[in-house]
Write a protein that holds these residues in place. Structure first.
Motif, PDB file in Angstrom:
ATOM      1  N   ARG A  78       0.439  -5.528  -1.127  1.00 58.10           N
ATOM      2  CA  ARG A  78       0.685  -6.978  -1.072  1.00 58.10           C
ATOM      3  C   ARG A  78       2.109  -7.300  -1.538  1.00 58.10           C
ATOM      4  NH1 ARG A  78      -3.421 -10.668  -3.817  1.00 58.10           N
ATOM      5  NH2 ARG A  78      -3.069 -12.073  -2.075  1.00 58.10           N
ATOM      6  N   VAL A  80       4.751  -5.409  -1.112  1.00 57.96           N
ATOM      7  CA  VAL A  80       5.659  -5.088   0.003  1.00 57.96           C
ATOM      8  C   VAL A  80       5.643  -6.207   1.048  1.00 57.96           C
ATOM      9  CG1 VAL A  80       6.017  -3.490   1.946  1.00 57.96           C
ATOM     10  CG2 VAL A  80       5.536  -2.591  -0.332  1.00 57.96           C
ATOM     11  N   GLN A  81       4.425  -6.666   1.384  1.00 56.04           N
ATOM     12  CA  GLN A  81       4.287  -7.749   2.392  1.00 56.04           C
ATOM     13  C   GLN A  81       5.009  -9.002   1.908  1.00 56.04           C
ATOM     14  OE1 GLN A  81       2.628  -7.837   5.303  1.00 56.04           O
ATOM     15  NE2 GLN A  81       1.133  -6.206   5.312  1.00 56.04           N
ATOM     16  N   ALA A  82       4.798  -9.355   0.644  1.00 57.87           N
ATOM     17  CA  ALA A  82       5.406 -10.575   0.104  1.00 57.87           C
ATOM     18  C   ALA A  82       6.924 -10.456   0.085  1.00 57.87           C
ATOM     19  CB  ALA A  82       4.868 -10.842  -1.305  1.00 57.87           C
ATOM     20  N   THR A  90       5.848 -13.883  -5.671  1.00 56.71           N
ATOM     21  CA  THR A  90       4.544 -13.251  -5.384  1.00 56.71           C
ATOM     22  C   THR A  90       4.672 -11.731  -5.418  1.00 56.71           C
ATOM     23  OG1 THR A  90       4.113 -15.103  -3.924  1.00 56.71           O
ATOM     24  CG2 THR A  90       2.625 -13.244  -3.728  1.00 56.71           C
ATOM     25  N   ASN A  94       2.653  -9.179  -7.903  1.00 57.93           N
ATOM     26  CA  ASN A  94       1.842  -8.057  -7.410  1.00 57.93           C
ATOM     27  C   ASN A  94       2.342  -6.711  -7.941  1.00 57.93           C
ATOM     28  OD1 ASN A  94      -0.424  -8.798  -5.529  1.00 57.93           O
ATOM     29  ND2 ASN A  94       1.205 -10.093  -4.722  1.00 57.93           N
TER      30      ASN A  94
END
Lengths: 193, 95
Positions: A78, A80-82, A90, A94
């Motif tokens: 999460r 990495v995605q954020a 965010t 995480n």
């Protein structure tokens, strides 16, 4: 590849993080495959001893440790995605959750070792426990290195001047490796009969 | 974070957790009897989990084909080697 470059590339495929880390990860995976094979071959030479010894491991702690590392790994994914979506606050949250759950695994593993040693099951007890301590200790060493790697990721996320999506992804690749190697160690030491 | 990617990650984590908890049942079965079904299930289930971690958490599904194939090759060859070691060892110990 930078975030901007990926945006330009659209939906094209990319190597998450630095390719060098992937080479290292694949090499480490092969090394662990050798350890696992040696373990299974030795196990087959004295099945009764291994099965008796396995009953002294706490399966519940093994499952707990696996779940903790999965939460940690999920938080890193999460992160990495954020970071990719420039939601750095965010991402940082995480990354810190990842560290915290990694630390829970650290404490749980030390507790498990301490319990086993107090019950008289040490490295020199028998061949099963030699493998148990060797495999879990070498994994633990990777976890300790993982804390340093994660600290680098957190440092990058905290400073706008240092942020690099590639570095965050590289840190994540290493952390996930700790996770999937544990998944195999758990299956072989705690579950295989 | 986009809702779709977040949902996918949560789903992957739920599947991995459910499989892990199911291993609790598998590992609780008779510990003292050699059981090839339990052993092979444990190894296959672990490798399924590893592949999910590769694809969903490590984003291999977005990676170039070479990296996808290399990771899949490692998963399959590890499966063959581990199962082979287990069954060959069992056969040799009986012989």
């Amino acid at each position: 590849m930078t975030t901007a470059a990926r945006d330009t590339a659209g939906r094209s495929r990319f190597v998450p993080g630095q390719p060098d880390m992937w080479a290292f990860v694949l090499f480490e995976s092969l090394v662990f495959t050798v350890y696992f094979t040696v373990y299974l071959v030795h196990r087959s030479q004295d099945l009764d001893l291994y099965r008796q010894s396995q009953t002294h491991l706490d399966l519940h702690i093994g499952v707990f440790n696996t779940l903790v590392l999965l939460v940690s790994s999920g938080s890193m994914a999460r992160c990495v995605q954020a970071a990719r979506e420039c939601a750095y606050r965010t991402a940082l949250t995480n990354a810190i959750w990842t560290l915290l759950f990694g630390f829970v695994f650290f404490v749980s593993k030390v507790f498990e070792w301490t319990t086993e040693i107090e019950r008289g099951f040490t490295f020199s007890t028998n061949e099963f426990f030699q493998f148990y301590y060797f495999l879990t200790a070498i994994h633990f060493l990777h976890l300790l290195i993982g804390f340093v790697v994660l600290a680098v990721g957190v440092r990058e996320l905290r400073s706008p001047a240092r942020r690099s999506q590639e570095t965050i992804e590289t840190c994540a690749t290493y952390w996930h490796t700790i996770d999937y190697l544990w998944v195999l160690i758990f299956a072989l030491l705690y579950v295989v009969r | 974070m986009s809702a779709a990617s977040d949902k996918r990650l949560i789903l992957a984590w739920l599947v991995l957790s459910a499989i892990t908890i199911s291993q609790l049942g598998l590992g609780s079965l008779d510990a003292l009897t050699p059981n090839a079904a339990i052993a092979s299930s444990a190894i296959v289930i672990a490798l399924v989990k590893v592949r999910i971690i590769f694809r969903e958490f490590m984003e291999i599904r977005h990676a170039p084909a070479l990296l996808c194939r290399l990771t899949d090759l490692w998963v399959v060859s590890t499966g063959v080697i581990l199962l082979g070691s287990y069954f060959l060892g069992m056969a040799l110990s009986k012989g």
